[in-house]
Design a protein around this motif. Sequence first.
Motif, PDB file in Angstrom:
ATOM      1  N   SER A  34      29.303  70.569  53.856  1.00  0.00           N
ATOM      2  CA  SER A  34      29.046  70.652  55.183  1.00  0.00           C
ATOM      3  C   SER A  34      30.293  69.591  55.913  1.00  0.00           C
ATOM      4  N   ARG A  35      30.931  69.806  57.026  1.00  0.00           N
ATOM      5  CA  ARG A  35      31.775  69.011  57.672  1.00  0.00           C
ATOM      6  C   ARG A  35      31.627  69.199  59.000  1.00  0.00           C
ATOM      7  N   ALA A  36      31.833  68.543  59.895  1.00  0.00           N
ATOM      8  CA  ALA A  36      31.936  68.604  61.334  1.00  0.00           C
ATOM      9  C   ALA A  36      33.383  69.239  61.682  1.00  0.00           C
ATOM     10  N   ASP A  37      33.131  70.015  62.716  1.00  0.00           N
ATOM     11  CA  ASP A  37      34.793  70.847  63.062  1.00  0.00           C
ATOM     12  C   ASP A  37      35.668  69.632  63.476  1.00  0.00           C
ATOM     13  N   GLU A  38      35.345  68.564  64.136  1.00  0.00           N
ATOM     14  CA  GLU A  38      36.231  67.510  64.385  1.00  0.00           C
ATOM     15  C   GLU A  38      36.837  66.821  63.142  1.00  0.00           C
TER      16      GLU A  38
END
Length: 214
Positions: A34-38
């Motif tokens: 999981s990674r944030a889009d930014e």
Amino acid sequence: MKQYLFFDLDGTVTDSKTGIIRSVQHALAHFNVSRADEDLLYFIGPPLRDSFGKIFDGDTAKAELAVKKYREYYTVTGIFENALYDGIADLLAALRGAGRVVSLATSKPEPFALRILEHFGIAGLFDHVAGAELTGPRNSKSSVLRHACGLCDVDDMQQCLMVGDRKYDVLGAHAVGMSCAGVLYGYGSRRELEEAGAECLCDDVPSLRRMLLA
């Protein structure tokens, strides 16, 4: 006044963030990562294998599988989650009309780049299209630019200018002996482009047009 102009694609000709980030997220989901889009914006510009390598700590097998999963989404959907920057098509047409040799030079695989140009109806605005190979040694910006210069039969690098939005464009251009104009409407910051040594910076497409057609 440079005769040979080489344009990057993502962040210079098209605003491709949505399709690229969704494709990366599709690939990471396969690994339950999981990674944030930014936090994934650094994927825009360099070769995919290098970017996935950072997430998987240099594990080449995982990076290769991630590229495969990325392309599952990108080749069908992500490739078209994209938009031309306002005024860029008119600029390309004006440059061709002024007798300049205009080429695309992108680290995106060449077949994908061609599909994007055809989708937006601007393939005919480029004299040549140079991109990375899906499998093969031509994947860095410098290797793509050498290939592009060969297509143009360039014999004087002083007559060449790269136009791009990331440090990879600047560094790749300098590696082959040409200058680079950085555009600030893409994904690279002013600091990034200045530190890489871009010879000039353009805030938007109108300012790029003024610089190239002065």
